[in-house]
Scaffold this motif. Structure first.
Motif, PDB file in Angstrom:
ATOM      1  N   CYS A 100      -2.919 -54.759  19.049  1.00 49.24           N
ATOM      2  CA  CYS A 100      -2.914 -55.190  17.637  1.00 49.24           C
ATOM      3  C   CYS A 100      -2.893 -53.991  16.781  1.00 49.24           C
ATOM      4  CB  CYS A 100      -3.705 -56.412  17.272  1.00 49.24           C
ATOM      5  SG  CYS A 100      -3.121 -57.932  17.760  1.00 49.24           S
ATOM      6  N   VAL A 148       2.030 -64.316  10.033  1.00 56.85           N
ATOM      7  CA  VAL A 148       1.532 -64.233  11.318  1.00 56.85           C
ATOM      8  C   VAL A 148       2.505 -64.840  12.317  1.00 56.85           C
ATOM      9  CG1 VAL A 148      -0.764 -63.908  10.323  1.00 56.85           C
ATOM     10  CG2 VAL A 148       0.302 -66.386  11.206  1.00 56.85           C
ATOM     11  N   GLY A 151       0.458 -60.104  11.360  1.00 50.91           N
ATOM     12  CA  GLY A 151      -0.795 -60.297  11.891  1.00 50.91           C
ATOM     13  C   GLY A 151      -0.521 -61.199  13.190  1.00 50.91           C
ATOM     14  N   TRP A 179      -2.850 -57.149  12.143  1.00 46.31           N
ATOM     15  CA  TRP A 179      -4.207 -57.475  11.908  1.00 46.31           C
ATOM     16  C   TRP A 179      -4.491 -58.760  12.931  1.00 46.31           C
ATOM     17  CZ3 TRP A 179      -5.364 -62.757   9.872  1.00 46.31           C
ATOM     18  CH2 TRP A 179      -6.622 -63.075   9.550  1.00 46.31           C
TER      19      TRP A 179
END
Length: 224
Positions: free
Chosen positions: A111, A3, A92, A117
Motif C-alpha cells: 500500500c 476504498v 485506500g 491508505w
C-alpha cells in the motif's frame, strides 16, 4: 474516501467490509485465488464463490490467480491493487487482518508503494468478540476448512453459532478462536449487505480427520 476491500468471502473480510461501508465509499472488492491450502498469505477454499458474493453485494470484483508462495502472492496483490486504483480511483485498502503482523506488514508495504491508505478495522480486537459481533449482526457463516487438532472434519459445513463460539473460546490453548493462524477458514452465506443469500447445493469433503477441506461443487444465490 474511495476504498477497496481485500475480500476472501470469509467472516473477517465481510465484517471489515460492513464496517468500511458505514464510513467510506466502497467501490470494489479485491480477491486473490491461490493454488492450494499451502498458500502463505491468502484464503484458499472455494475462492470462486466470491464471484457470487460480489454479485449479491452488487460491488465490482477484481480477482487474480496467484501462486502459494509469498513473492508470487504479493506480486498478484500489487497488480490487483494497481488495477483497482486505475479503474475505480481507489485511495485506500481495507483488510480483515486481526493479529497477523506477517500479513499486515506485507500488505502495508505494498500500500505504501502504491500510495494507498491501509485500514484494518479488526486489528487487535479480541477474537471471541469478533465472532460474537458477526453473529449479532446476522452473519450466517460455515466452516470450509479445519487444520489441526482439536478441530475435526465433522465441523465442515456446519454453521457457527453462539455454542460454537463458546467451544472455540474453550480451545484457546490449542487454536486462535478466530482462526487467524490458519486453524480454520470460513464462508459467509449471508450478511446485512447481501441482497441474496448464498446457498451450497453440492459439496464434498476431502482430507484427514484433523486436516480437511469442504469443496463446494455447486452453489447459487437465493432470496433471503
Amino acid at each position: 474516501m474511495r476504498v477497496c476491500i481485500l475480500y476472501s468471502g470469509g467472516k473477517d473480510s465481510n465484517l471489515a467490509l460492513l464496517k468500511a461501508w458505514k464510513e467510506m465509499e466502497v467501490v470494489c472488492l479485491v480477491s486473490l485465488s491461490p493454488k492450494s491450502e499451502e498458500s502463505v498469505l491468502f484464503h484458499y477454499p472455494n475462492t470462486e464463490l466470491v464471484k457470487l458474493q460480489a454479485k449479491s453485494l452488487k460491488i465490482p470484483l477484481i480477482m487474480k490467480a496467484c501462486s502459494d508462495d509469498e513473492v508470487g502472492s504479493l506480486n498478484a496483490l500489487r497488480e490487483a491493487l494497481k488495477e483497482a486504483k486505475e479503474l475505480y480511483g481507489v485511495e485506500g485498502v481495507v483488510t480483515g487482518a486481526i493479529r497477523s503482523t506477517y500479513q499486515a506488514t506485507r500488505f502495508q508495504r505494498i500500500c505504501d508503494d502504491l500510495e494507498l491508505w491501509c485500514f484494518n478495522p479488526l486489528w487487535l480486537r479480541d477474537e471471541v468478540s469478533i465472532l460474537r459481533e458477526a453473529l449479532e449482526l446476522g452473519f450466517e457463516i460455515v466452516f470450509t476448512r479445519i487444520a489441526g487438532y482439536p478441530l475435526s472434519k465433522d465441523m465442515l459445513g456446519r454453521k457457527i453459532t453462539i455454542e460454537t463460539v463458546e467451544m472455540l473460546e474453550n480451545m484457546k490453548r490449542f487454536v486462535n478462536p478466530a482462526g487467524e493462524g490458519g486453524e480454520y477458514e470460513t464462508l459467509v452465506l449471508n450478511m446485512p449487505l447481501f441482497t441474496k443469500r448464498l446457498k451450497i447445493v453440492d459439496y464434498e469433503i476431502v482430507g484427514s480427520e484433523y486436516d480437511a477441506t469442504l469443496i463446494v461443487k455447486k452453489a447459487e444465490l437465493v432470496e433471503t
